[in-house]
Each structure stands twice: as C-alpha cells, then as structure tokens.
Motif scaffolding. Structure first.
Motif, PDB file in Angstrom:
ATOM      1  N   GLY A 165     -96.848  41.298  14.961  1.00  0.00           N
ATOM      2  CA  GLY A 165     -98.074  40.503  14.988  1.00  0.00           C
ATOM      3  C   GLY A 165     -98.402  39.876  16.327  1.00  0.00           C
ATOM      4  O   GLY A 165     -99.404  39.171  16.450  1.00  0.00           O
ATOM      5  N   LYS A 166     -97.580  40.144  17.348  1.00  0.00           N
ATOM      6  CA  LYS A 166     -97.829  39.562  18.666  1.00  0.00           C
ATOM      7  C   LYS A 166     -98.470  40.590  19.602  1.00  0.00           C
ATOM      8  O   LYS A 166     -98.476  41.788  19.321  1.00  0.00           O
ATOM      9  CB  LYS A 166     -96.527  39.031  19.263  1.00  0.00           C
ATOM     10  CG  LYS A 166     -95.954  37.843  18.502  1.00  0.00           C
ATOM     11  CD  LYS A 166     -94.697  37.320  19.152  1.00  0.00           C
ATOM     12  CE  LYS A 166     -94.224  36.023  18.499  1.00  0.00           C
ATOM     13  NZ  LYS A 166     -93.838  36.202  17.096  1.00  0.00           N
ATOM     14  N   GLN A 167     -98.993  40.093  20.728  1.00  0.00           N
ATOM     15  CA  GLN A 167     -99.605  40.955  21.739  1.00  0.00           C
ATOM     16  C   GLN A 167     -99.129  40.509  23.112  1.00  0.00           C
ATOM     17  O   GLN A 167     -99.124  39.323  23.429  1.00  0.00           O
ATOM     18  CB  GLN A 167    -101.136  40.856  21.669  1.00  0.00           C
ATOM     19  CG  GLN A 167    -101.868  41.693  22.717  1.00  0.00           C
ATOM     20  CD  GLN A 167    -103.378  41.494  22.632  1.00  0.00           C
ATOM     21  OE1 GLN A 167    -103.943  41.442  21.539  1.00  0.00           O
ATOM     22  NE2 GLN A 167    -104.019  41.360  23.777  1.00  0.00           N
ATOM     23  N   GLY A 168     -98.678  41.476  23.924  1.00  0.00           N
ATOM     24  CA  GLY A 168     -98.233  41.157  25.268  1.00  0.00           C
ATOM     25  C   GLY A 168     -96.870  41.747  25.571  1.00  0.00           C
ATOM     26  O   GLY A 168     -96.304  42.492  24.773  1.00  0.00           O
ATOM     27  N   VAL A 169     -96.341  41.404  26.738  1.00  0.00           N
ATOM     28  CA  VAL A 169     -95.034  41.880  27.193  1.00  0.00           C
ATOM     29  C   VAL A 169     -94.071  40.701  27.158  1.00  0.00           C
ATOM     30  O   VAL A 169     -94.345  39.644  27.743  1.00  0.00           O
ATOM     31  CB  VAL A 169     -95.120  42.466  28.615  1.00  0.00           C
ATOM     32  CG1 VAL A 169     -93.746  42.896  29.100  1.00  0.00           C
ATOM     33  CG2 VAL A 169     -96.096  43.638  28.642  1.00  0.00           C
TER      34      VAL A 169
END
Length: 234
Positions: free
Chosen positions: A219-223
């Motif tokens: 459910g997360k977005q990014g590095v």
C-alpha cells in the motif's frame, strides 16, 4: 497477502515456508526469466533471483503496479535505472544487501559507533566476516555495507580485502564449515579494543526480514530501505 516469488532456490523455498507460516499465500514461483507471469493476483513480489534476471523481474513488477522487495546482488549497475522506472510508474521498492532484522539494527549501531570513534586517531579500525565454505564471493555484501558505514566517519576512503592494500580499511574474509554468517567491527589501540559483532544462528532470519519488509511495503509508494521498515530513519 498474495506473494509472488522471483527465484525459487533455497531462499525462495524458505520464503515460501515463512510466508505461509505468517498466513500469506504464494501465488507464483518463478525461477527463470519469462514473460508469462500473472501479476494481477500479486499483492507484492519478493525477488531473490539471479543478477541477469533481477532488473527485468523488478521493473516488470513496477509496470504492473506490484511493489517489490529485492535481495538479489550483482545487478546494482542498473539500480539507478530501476529507481527511475519505479518513480515513473509510481511504484514501491525496497532493496537490501541483507534483510536480517538484527543485521539492519547492527548497521545502525555500526554507523553510530563509527561517528563516536571518528576523532580518536589512536584506534585502528578493521572488519572481519566469517561464512560457510560454499560462499564464493568475498567480502560479503553485508561486510561491504558495514565498511561503508565506517568510512562515512573515517579518514580512509576505501576498503581492501584482507588488508592487501595499505591505506585502506581492511575487511578480513574467512570461510569455515557451515557458518551462516558472523560479522565483527573492531577498533584497536595499544590500550584496549572495542568490538561489535552480529552472529547469525541460521538463514531463516534473512527470509523473515524479507517477509516483514513485504508486509510493510504493501500500500505504499516510493523507494525505501530496511531503516524505514524498522523505523530507524530518525
């Protein structure tokens, strides 16, 4: 959580067992570079494949909106390119040279100790890693990460295997029996010595950490990194 496994060797089978023990479902077990993959049923992918396959595995997941946790080594020349694709596709990604929860805490202890020792020129720093006789690469990726943590606060700017190059931080690599992995960071002076050490009792800790990272990234977005998973960023 539905997990797709990219790479189904010893680590893949261990990931399968621990994932199932934690209530997850393994919906794909991919052990070669193939296009015939059903991404729709995957909530997250865990990549412990090969250097040749990793970049394609990881970036195909990004393009299919599947977050990725990867512990594959040897492909990092394409790491920045993978990050660009991840960001362009609004994906989610965690890469770690070692997913062991204890090792990642050890990484942070190492950095803090290196900062404390930075002004004490009477101490000589060195690292040692011990692994099983089947491990072909030396030094280990974990030892290199530890060395990088020391070098952030050290006058020496590079490391050397077994102290073969003068003026560089030595990493001594030993191969012994079936040792899963022991890493030590040493500071030695005429008066005393300071050592911090991490000892792995088995390989299950690496797989458990990857599953925990997969649970966290959902459910997360990014590095991200294991520092984020373990809330060590601050």
């Amino acid at each position: 959580m539905n997990i797709g496994l990219f790479g189904y060797g010893k680590m893949g089978r261990m990931l399968e067992k621990i994932g199932q023990d934690r209530g997850h479902t393994i919906v794909a077990k991919i052990d070669d570079d193939t296009e015939a993959i059903d991404y729709d049923g995957m909530d997250v992918a865990i990549d412990f494949s090969t250097p040749n396959a990793a970049f394609n595995n990881i970036t195909h997941c990004f393009k299919n909106r599947v977050p990725v946790v990867s512990g594959t080594t040897g492909w990092l020349r394409d790491y920045e390119k993978a990050l660009q694709i991840c960001n362009a596709e609004k994906g989610a990604f965690i890469y770690a040279s070692n997913f062991s929860l204890g090792v990642n805490i050890f990484f942070e202890l190492n950095r803090q100790l290196a900062q404390m020792m930075s002004g004490l020129e009477q101490y000589t720093a060195s690292l040692e890693e011990i692994h099983h006789i089947h491990k072909l690469d030396a030094p280990s990726g974990t030892a290199i990460t530890l060395a990088e943590g020391v070098l952030e606060h050290h006058p020496k700017k590079d490391w050397s295997l077994d102290g073969k190059e003068k003026g560089k931080l030595p990493i001594y690599a030993k191969r012994d029996g079936e040792v899963p992995g022991t890493h030590s960071v040493n500071y030695t002076s005429k008066e005393d010595s300071i050592t911090i050490q991490h000892v792995a009792h088995g390989r299950e800790g690496f797989a458990l950490g990857a599953i925990v990272a997969a649970e966290w990234i959902l459910g997360k977005q990014g590095v991200f990194s294991m520092k984020d998973v373990l809330n060590l960023s601050n």
